[in-house]
Design an enzyme around this catalytic site. Sequence first.
Site, PDB file in Angstrom:
ATOM      1  N   GLU A 136     -17.017 -13.025 -10.322  1.00  0.00           N
ATOM      2  CA  GLU A 136     -17.270 -13.869 -11.505  1.00  0.00           C
ATOM      3  C   GLU A 136     -16.294 -15.026 -11.411  1.00  0.00           C
ATOM      4  OE1 GLU A 136     -16.996 -15.738 -14.541  1.00  0.00           O
ATOM      5  OE2 GLU A 136     -16.311 -14.019 -15.747  1.00  0.00           O
ATOM      6  N   CYS A 153     -13.727 -18.922 -18.743  1.00  0.00           N
ATOM      7  CA  CYS A 153     -14.664 -19.177 -17.635  1.00  0.00           C
ATOM      8  C   CYS A 153     -15.916 -19.891 -18.121  1.00  0.00           C
ATOM      9  CB  CYS A 153     -14.994 -17.893 -16.889  1.00  0.00           C
ATOM     10  SG  CYS A 153     -15.634 -16.590 -17.925  1.00  0.00           S
TER      11      CYS A 153
HETATM   12  P1  NDP Z   1      -6.902 -16.738  -8.619  1.00  0.00           P
HETATM   13  O1  NDP Z   1      -8.310 -16.630  -8.206  1.00  0.00           O
HETATM   14  O2  NDP Z   1      -5.887 -17.003  -7.555  1.00  0.00           O
HETATM   15  O3  NDP Z   1      -6.421 -15.420  -9.383  1.00  0.00           O
HETATM   16  C1  NDP Z   1      -7.255 -14.436  -9.904  1.00  0.00           C
HETATM   17  C2  NDP Z   1      -6.796 -13.059  -9.428  1.00  0.00           C
HETATM   18  O4  NDP Z   1      -6.909 -12.978  -8.008  1.00  0.00           O
HETATM   19  C3  NDP Z   1      -5.338 -12.778  -9.745  1.00  0.00           C
HETATM   20  O5  NDP Z   1      -5.161 -11.418 -10.046  1.00  0.00           O
HETATM   21  C4  NDP Z   1      -4.662 -13.119  -8.434  1.00  0.00           C
HETATM   22  O6  NDP Z   1      -3.415 -12.503  -8.275  1.00  0.00           O
HETATM   23  C5  NDP Z   1      -5.673 -12.583  -7.449  1.00  0.00           C
HETATM   24  N1  NDP Z   1      -5.510 -13.133  -6.109  1.00  0.00           N
HETATM   25  C6  NDP Z   1      -4.984 -14.333  -5.731  1.00  0.00           C
HETATM   26  N2  NDP Z   1      -5.008 -14.466  -4.384  1.00  0.00           N
HETATM   27  C7  NDP Z   1      -5.557 -13.336  -3.895  1.00  0.00           C
HETATM   28  C8  NDP Z   1      -5.850 -12.876  -2.583  1.00  0.00           C
HETATM   29  N3  NDP Z   1      -5.562 -13.601  -1.494  1.00  0.00           N
HETATM   30  N4  NDP Z   1      -6.409 -11.656  -2.438  1.00  0.00           N
HETATM   31  C9  NDP Z   1      -6.710 -10.909  -3.514  1.00  0.00           C
HETATM   32  N5  NDP Z   1      -6.430 -11.277  -4.789  1.00  0.00           N
HETATM   33  C10 NDP Z   1      -5.873 -12.486  -4.978  1.00  0.00           C
HETATM   34  O7  NDP Z   1      -6.783 -17.819  -9.730  1.00  0.00           O
HETATM   35  P2  NDP Z   1      -5.464 -18.587 -10.226  1.00  0.00           P
HETATM   36  O8  NDP Z   1      -4.724 -17.669 -11.105  1.00  0.00           O
HETATM   37  O9  NDP Z   1      -4.700 -19.144  -9.070  1.00  0.00           O
HETATM   38  O10 NDP Z   1      -6.112 -19.771 -11.029  1.00  0.00           O
HETATM   39  C11 NDP Z   1      -6.617 -20.890 -10.282  1.00  0.00           C
HETATM   40  C12 NDP Z   1      -7.953 -21.342 -10.803  1.00  0.00           C
HETATM   41  O11 NDP Z   1      -8.905 -20.290 -10.736  1.00  0.00           O
HETATM   42  C13 NDP Z   1      -7.985 -21.734 -12.279  1.00  0.00           C
HETATM   43  O12 NDP Z   1      -7.519 -23.008 -12.481  1.00  0.00           O
HETATM   44  C14 NDP Z   1      -9.456 -21.589 -12.567  1.00  0.00           C
HETATM   45  O13 NDP Z   1     -10.145 -22.722 -12.119  1.00  0.00           O
HETATM   46  C15 NDP Z   1      -9.860 -20.377 -11.758  1.00  0.00           C
HETATM   47  N6  NDP Z   1      -9.853 -19.151 -12.585  1.00  0.00           N
HETATM   48  C16 NDP Z   1     -11.023 -18.754 -13.146  1.00  0.00           C
HETATM   49  C17 NDP Z   1     -11.046 -17.658 -13.977  1.00  0.00           C
HETATM   50  C18 NDP Z   1     -12.315 -17.221 -14.621  1.00  0.00           C
HETATM   51  O14 NDP Z   1     -12.289 -16.621 -15.699  1.00  0.00           O
HETATM   52  N7  NDP Z   1     -13.438 -17.420 -13.998  1.00  0.00           N
HETATM   53  C19 NDP Z   1      -9.838 -16.910 -14.295  1.00  0.00           C
HETATM   54  C20 NDP Z   1      -8.649 -17.379 -13.621  1.00  0.00           C
HETATM   55  C21 NDP Z   1      -8.683 -18.458 -12.816  1.00  0.00           C
HETATM   56  P3  NDP Z   1      -2.075 -13.345  -8.612  1.00  0.00           P
HETATM   57  O15 NDP Z   1      -2.195 -13.808 -10.011  1.00  0.00           O
HETATM   58  O16 NDP Z   1      -1.023 -12.342  -8.416  1.00  0.00           O
HETATM   59  O17 NDP Z   1      -2.037 -14.473  -7.620  1.00  0.00           O
END
Ligand code: NDP
Length: 494
Positions: A264, A299
């Site tokens: 998602e 989102c």
């Molecule tokens: P990420 O996609 O990096 O983070 C979401 C989750 O994925 C977190 O738990 C993160 O862990 C984890 N994650 C990050 N890198 C990896 C990896 N290599 N392997 C497995 N899991 C991983 O989003 P960000 O927090 O960096 O936010 C960046 C952008 O993402 C936002 O600006 C937005 O555009 C989008 N976003 C969208 C969301 C939605 O609801 N659709 C929610 C959050 C973000 P950790 O936090 O420890 O890095």
Amino acid sequence: MDQTQIDALRAEPVRAFGHLIDGQHLGASDGGTMDVISPIDGTVLTTVAAGTQSDMEAAISSARTAFEDGRWSGQPPAARKKVLLKWADLIEAHALELAVLGVRDNGTEIAMALKAEPGSAAGTIRYYAEALDKVYGEIAPTADDVLGLIHKEPVGVVGAIIPWNFPLMIGAWKLGPALAMGNSVVVKPSETASLSLMRMCELALEAGLPPGVLNAVTGEGAVVGQAMGLSMDVDVLVFTGSGATGRRLMEYAARSNMKRVYLELGGKSPNIIFADAPNLDEAAKVAAAGIFRNAGQVCVAGSRLLVERSIHDEFVSAVAKATDAMRVGDPLRVDTQIGAVNSQTQLDANLGFVETATNEGGQIITGGNRILQETGGYYMAPTIVTGVRPDATLAQKEVFGPILGVTPFNSEEEAITLANSTVYGLAGAAWTSNLSRAHRMVRGVRTGVMHINTYGGADGTVPLGGVGQSGNGSDKSLHALEKYINLKTAWIKL
Ligand code: NDP
């Protein structure tokens, strides 16, 4: 909601959180700890364990053992239901504690957090608890001399990676159906919002969930998230977050055991205002709330406002008025409508988007800057940019911050073309009094959710999922259960 109770909770120090593996609270291992920064004032709130690959492997192994020995997967549905209902009750009983802890960690305004976080999470867990003993197998329409049975089995070990914007709500969307169907789960919260989700997992143990059925590992995505993605022993990976991470997870799956991956991924959702909208004042207020609540970190946020040219100026003024009336600031005040941006990284990214938008010809109507810097927290004025070209960065890229881009259109056909002109397809809305047009918009705009004459608020009875690069598979509703089961055929000669 009582401000005195909230103030008392915010004055309490927050303990350090470790992992939850095999029913044990474990402190930091070789990875040490990570500081948790509060976006409210930029101070260190506490620490969480910086998990390592071996912490993740231990959690997955515990989940696998629990799944194989049937301590949960083998329990009668009524027994699983009882535990999940108890868990929902405990989440509700601890609602204020969970909400305040979560807000101190991620900055969402408390009024929204209380409803959307513990409130919604308890409702979701209860919904799937109630559903789990209504999931029947099937008998296939075969010839008389055979019996074809279709069993619905749990998949095994589910890995869930949760973002920071709504850790409890989104966490429950994954954990609820996964556990209801008898799977074991390992969950990895975001490093910028781990605390409330870790606490909610502790409450599951208190509710009687057997050890090892739900494990939680904190730490960096690139370390523990990657270890989960590359594991040979995770059967299904469910995720909410960015497209970049979603892509990596698919790659990890391909490089390991080809686990199923459900993503998602957010969007660039169009909120389309026709001149014949039933109530333009209402539409303006809802448009402002639809992008700016939780500082735009939603989102499904309606981040692209498409307005019929004949009402463009008047409507934009109304949205700006509604926006300027929203109270931005300390998210732990009950009357705050827009809280803090989650992190310095997100704030910097938001300000970068504003700069790019103006460089690309957009005009800032309100906002555009950091505010309340003296608090040390990460606050941004809600921002409206007009004159956003359809190919501009602000029209094409997910910002995930309090920035609304406005683009005019001349006809229904053009509105649909503009709405469909990004790689995303999560949500959208159209405002019109014309019933036929409303249906044409639902059919014409390629999204997982279309609102008509409203924005947001869809409850747990309906699916939420995207098309295009907004992801695959749905959270919420009975359809979500399909992600957490395998279909197994029994073909019996009679
Ligand atoms: P990420 O996609 O990096 O983070 C979401 C989750 O994925 C977190 O738990 C993160 O862990 C984890 N994650 C990050 N890198 C990896 C990896 N290599 N392997 C497995 N899991 C991983 O989003 P960000 O927090 O960096 O936010 C960046 C952008 O993402 C936002 O600006 C937005 O555009 C989008 N976003 C969208 C969301 C939605 O609801 N659709 C929610 C959050 C973000 P950790 O936090 O420890 O890095």
